[in-house]
Scaffold this motif. Structure first.
Motif, PDB file in Angstrom:
ATOM      1  N   GLU A 190       0.825  -1.203   0.000  1.00  0.00           N
ATOM      2  CA  GLU A 190       0.000   0.000   0.000  1.00  0.00           C
ATOM      3  C   GLU A 190       0.862   1.256   0.000  1.00  0.00           C
ATOM      4  N   ILE A 191       1.974   1.217   0.750  1.00  0.00           N
ATOM      5  CA  ILE A 191       2.884   2.377   0.755  1.00  0.00           C
ATOM      6  C   ILE A 191       3.509   2.557  -0.618  1.00  0.00           C
ATOM      7  N   GLU A 192       3.901   1.463  -1.248  1.00  0.00           N
ATOM      8  CA  GLU A 192       4.467   1.544  -2.608  1.00  0.00           C
ATOM      9  C   GLU A 192       3.465   2.187  -3.575  1.00  0.00           C
ATOM     10  N   ALA A 193       2.203   1.777  -3.468  1.00  0.00           N
ATOM     11  CA  ALA A 193       1.183   2.326  -4.368  1.00  0.00           C
ATOM     12  C   ALA A 193       0.973   3.813  -4.133  1.00  0.00           C
ATOM     13  N   ASP A 194       1.014   4.221  -2.848  1.00  0.00           N
ATOM     14  CA  ASP A 194       0.824   5.640  -2.531  1.00  0.00           C
ATOM     15  C   ASP A 194       1.971   6.478  -3.093  1.00  0.00           C
ATOM     16  N   ILE A 195       3.207   6.020  -2.903  1.00  0.00           N
ATOM     17  CA  ILE A 195       4.357   6.780  -3.397  1.00  0.00           C
ATOM     18  C   ILE A 195       4.346   6.824  -4.925  1.00  0.00           C
ATOM     19  N   THR A 196       4.014   5.723  -5.567  1.00  0.00           N
ATOM     20  CA  THR A 196       3.950   5.675  -7.040  1.00  0.00           C
ATOM     21  C   THR A 196       2.927   6.677  -7.558  1.00  0.00           C
ATOM     22  N   ALA A 197       1.777   6.752  -6.888  1.00  0.00           N
ATOM     23  CA  ALA A 197       0.736   7.686  -7.327  1.00  0.00           C
ATOM     24  C   ALA A 197       1.192   9.135  -7.173  1.00  0.00           C
ATOM     25  N   LEU A 198       1.923   9.421  -6.086  1.00  0.00           N
ATOM     26  CA  LEU A 198       2.397  10.787  -5.859  1.00  0.00           C
ATOM     27  C   LEU A 198       3.478  11.192  -6.856  1.00  0.00           C
ATOM     28  N   LEU A 199       4.262  10.227  -7.349  1.00  0.00           N
ATOM     29  CA  LEU A 199       5.341  10.510  -8.294  1.00  0.00           C
ATOM     30  C   LEU A 199       4.900  10.371  -9.750  1.00  0.00           C
ATOM     31  N   HIS A 200       3.683   9.920  -9.985  1.00  0.00           N
ATOM     32  CA  HIS A 200       3.265   9.557 -11.336  1.00  0.00           C
ATOM     33  C   HIS A 200       3.366  10.723 -12.322  1.00  0.00           C
ATOM     34  N   ARG A 201       2.996  11.936 -11.916  1.00  0.00           N
ATOM     35  CA  ARG A 201       2.994  13.074 -12.826  1.00  0.00           C
ATOM     36  C   ARG A 201       4.342  13.788 -12.867  1.00  0.00           C
ATOM     37  N   GLN A 202       5.292  13.337 -12.023  1.00  0.00           N
ATOM     38  CA  GLN A 202       6.594  14.009 -11.994  1.00  0.00           C
ATOM     39  C   GLN A 202       7.703  13.134 -12.572  1.00  0.00           C
ATOM     40  N   ALA A 203       7.629  11.839 -12.354  1.00  0.00           N
ATOM     41  CA  ALA A 203       8.642  10.923 -12.859  1.00  0.00           C
ATOM     42  C   ALA A 203       8.088  10.159 -14.063  1.00  0.00           C
ATOM     43  N   HIS A 204       9.020   9.598 -14.853  1.00  0.00           N
ATOM     44  CA  HIS A 204       8.621   8.857 -16.058  1.00  0.00           C
ATOM     45  C   HIS A 204       8.439   7.375 -15.721  1.00  0.00           C
ATOM     46  N   LYS A 205       7.199   6.959 -15.712  1.00  0.00           N
ATOM     47  CA  LYS A 205       6.844   5.569 -15.403  1.00  0.00           C
ATOM     48  C   LYS A 205       7.535   5.068 -14.120  1.00  0.00           C
ATOM     49  N   PRO A 206       7.291   5.723 -12.998  1.00  0.00           N
ATOM     50  CA  PRO A 206       7.987   5.331 -11.761  1.00  0.00           C
ATOM     51  C   PRO A 206       7.500   3.971 -11.239  1.00  0.00           C
ATOM     52  N   GLN A 207       8.433   3.240 -10.676  1.00  0.00           N
ATOM     53  CA  GLN A 207       8.140   1.996  -9.966  1.00  0.00           C
ATOM     54  C   GLN A 207       8.819   2.104  -8.597  1.00  0.00           C
ATOM     55  N   VAL A 208       8.101   1.720  -7.542  1.00  0.00           N
ATOM     56  CA  VAL A 208       8.598   1.914  -6.181  1.00  0.00           C
ATOM     57  C   VAL A 208       8.643   0.570  -5.458  1.00  0.00           C
ATOM     58  N   LEU A 209       9.717   0.371  -4.744  1.00  0.00           N
ATOM     59  CA  LEU A 209       9.869  -0.817  -3.897  1.00  0.00           C
ATOM     60  C   LEU A 209      10.157  -0.354  -2.474  1.00  0.00           C
ATOM     61  N   VAL A 210       9.333  -0.785  -1.516  1.00  0.00           N
ATOM     62  CA  VAL A 210       9.510  -0.436  -0.101  1.00  0.00           C
ATOM     63  C   VAL A 210       9.814  -1.716   0.673  1.00  0.00           C
ATOM     64  N   ARG A 211      10.868  -1.674   1.444  1.00  0.00           N
ATOM     65  CA  ARG A 211      11.275  -2.833   2.251  1.00  0.00           C
ATOM     66  C   ARG A 211      11.443  -2.402   3.702  1.00  0.00           C
ATOM     67  N   ARG A 212      10.977  -3.244   4.608  1.00  0.00           N
ATOM     68  CA  ARG A 212      11.152  -2.951   6.033  1.00  0.00           C
ATOM     69  C   ARG A 212      12.524  -3.465   6.461  1.00  0.00           C
ATOM     70  N   ALA A 213      13.447  -2.524   6.716  1.00  0.00           N
ATOM     71  CA  ALA A 213      14.816  -2.895   7.083  1.00  0.00           C
ATOM     72  C   ALA A 213      14.900  -3.334   8.535  1.00  0.00           C
ATOM     73  N   VAL A 214      14.170  -2.667   9.420  1.00  0.00           N
ATOM     74  CA  VAL A 214      14.181  -2.998  10.849  1.00  0.00           C
ATOM     75  C   VAL A 214      12.747  -3.021  11.347  1.00  0.00           C
ATOM     76  N   ASN A 215      12.376  -4.131  11.969  1.00  0.00           N
ATOM     77  CA  ASN A 215      11.030  -4.293  12.510  1.00  0.00           C
ATOM     78  C   ASN A 215      11.033  -3.868  13.977  1.00  0.00           C
ATOM     79  N   ASN A 216      10.535  -2.684  14.257  1.00  0.00           N
ATOM     80  CA  ASN A 216      10.477  -2.189  15.637  1.00  0.00           C
ATOM     81  C   ASN A 216       9.055  -2.103  16.171  1.00  0.00           C
ATOM     82  N   ALA A 217       8.076  -2.409  15.352  1.00  0.00           N
ATOM     83  CA  ALA A 217       6.683  -2.256  15.766  1.00  0.00           C
ATOM     84  C   ALA A 217       5.999  -3.587  16.051  1.00  0.00           C
ATOM     85  N   ALA A 218       6.235  -4.582  15.216  1.00  0.00           N
ATOM     86  CA  ALA A 218       5.576  -5.882  15.381  1.00  0.00           C
ATOM     87  C   ALA A 218       6.529  -6.840  16.083  1.00  0.00           C
ATOM     88  N   TYR A 219       6.427  -6.905  17.400  1.00  0.00           N
ATOM     89  CA  TYR A 219       7.323  -7.766  18.171  1.00  0.00           C
ATOM     90  C   TYR A 219       6.620  -8.232  19.434  1.00  0.00           C
TER      91      TYR A 219
END
Length: 381
Positions: free
Chosen positions: A144-173
């Motif tokens: 969902e975060i990837e989709a939100d960022i892609t939508a925000l960049l759609h009119r500024q970048a050329h065919k943007p693709q976004v990948l979001v990765r959780r590097a450190v899990n500090n919330a679900a423990y």
């Protein structure tokens, strides 16, 4: 007259405790003497039954895939050529292997990927992405975060693709503390970790399994269950939720055996509990030469709310009432009742001497006293 004299003499003899009659005479408003029958044993057994984790905690899928405040995210943005927003100087070319086409572009050129510095989701649940601005991340999945960022960049970048990765899990423990090898915070994954997974991740327990009770705290609910029960019943190995606290408690439960039993002393038992029949067996059973089978007593402090002594060990004396449970083992049905009567922590199991045992003790004392005197008198004649 002679019988009265004998009884009076018997009362002066050394003994290991009070007789059955002496205990029964102590029944007052403050000290109750309760005859144990099937109904009493059933009531105590039901009260002693602990709630199961499978009944106390609802089985729901953990929200481990949802990002929360404190999580650290990696954000990478691909822009297909010709790049408009993210130039080659700020990123790097990305290709799908030897001679393969680049991600998001199939015209033979490579796409440009820009990896942003890692960001921690702030207390408001946001992260910042250049040219996209503030992005709400908390409560959303990575897709969902990837989709939100892609939508925000759609009119500024050329065919943007976004990948979001959780590097450190500090919330679900979950937090694992108590009698474990290593107290820790264990991150949860979409696989769905269970109770025993958390215990294994902490290195196991420092004490024997049968002496450990697991306490699970979830929100405001706190419930406990013997570890042995969790191991034996897979349904109690429930799936953990973010924020759970697992505490391994070492509970050296014991009762004290006194009187006409084969073994006097403090006897330990397992966290799952034992019955009166088991307690008598561990105490060496009744001594055939001394015991009064009608005089088997369990001394216990009961709380005023009827929760038993095990839950009120630290309570003030004013909140605990003394109760004496009486069992007549001359009744064959009592052996069935004894299998359902639960022994609690700090109980005192006492077996009174039979009246004949005291009489025998008096006769033996007479023999050891009179015969030497008679022998001495005979020698002087």
């Amino acid at each position: 007259m002679v019988a009265a004299s004998l009884l009076g003499a018997c009362s002066l003899l050394p003994t290991s405790g009070p007789s059955r009659r002496q205990i029964e005479s102590q029944a007052t408003a403050n000290i109750r003497v309760v005859d144990v029958d099937g109904a009493v044993a059933k009531h105590l057994s039901e009260r002693h039954t602990v709630g199961l984790f499978s009944d106390m905690f609802r089985s729901t899928s953990p929200k481990t895939a949802v990002v929360g405040p404190g999580d650290v995210l990696d954000v990478s943005v691909w822009e297909a050529p010709p790049t408009v927003l993210f130039s080659y100087g700020s990123g790097q070319a990305a290709s799908l292997g030897n001679g393969g086409s680049a991600l998001g572009y199939s015209g033979g050129s490579t796409s440009n990927v820009t990896t942003l510095p890692q960001q921690m989701v702030d207390a408001d649940g946001n992260i910042y992405v250049p040219f996209a601005g503030t992005v709400q991340a908390s409560g959303k999945s990575l897709r969902e975060i990837e989709a939100d960022i892609t939508a925000l960049l759609h009119r500024q970048a050329h065919k943007p693709q976004v990948l979001v990765r959780r590097a450190v899990n500090n919330a679900a423990y979950v937090t694992v503390v108590g009698e474990v090898q290593t107290s820790m915070r264990m991150p949860l994954t979409p696989r769905g970790e269970h109770l025993l997974d958390a215990l294994a991740a902490a290195g196991g327990t420092r004490q024997p399994v049968d002496k450990i009770t697991l306490q699970l705290t979830r929100d405001t609910a706190v419930h406990s269950l013997p570890l042995d029960t969790v191991i034996r019943d897979p349904r109690q190995n429930i799936q953990l939720q973010p924020g759970d606290v697992v505490t391994a408690l070492y509970q050296p439960l014991s009762f004290t055996a006194l009187g006409a039993t084969g073994k006097n002393g403090e006897i330990n038992f397992e966290a799952k509990g034992i019955s009166l029949a088991q307690a008598l067996a561990r105490a060496g059973a009744l001594l055939d030469t001394r015991a009064n089978a009608e005089g088997v007593f369990i001394f216990r402090f009961e709380s005023q709310d009827g929760s038993g002594s095990g839950d009120t060990a630290g309570a003030a004396p004013a909140t605990r009432l003394p109760v004496i449970y009486r069992v007549n083992l001359k009744d064959p049905r009592a052996f069935l009742v004894a299998q359902n009567f639960p022994v609690e922590n700090q109980d005192v199991l006492y077996v009174a001497n039979a009246p004949a045992a005291d009489l025998q003790k008096f006769v033996n004392l007479l023999l050891t006293t009179v015969y030497p005197i008679q022998g001495a008198v005979t020698l002087t004649k």
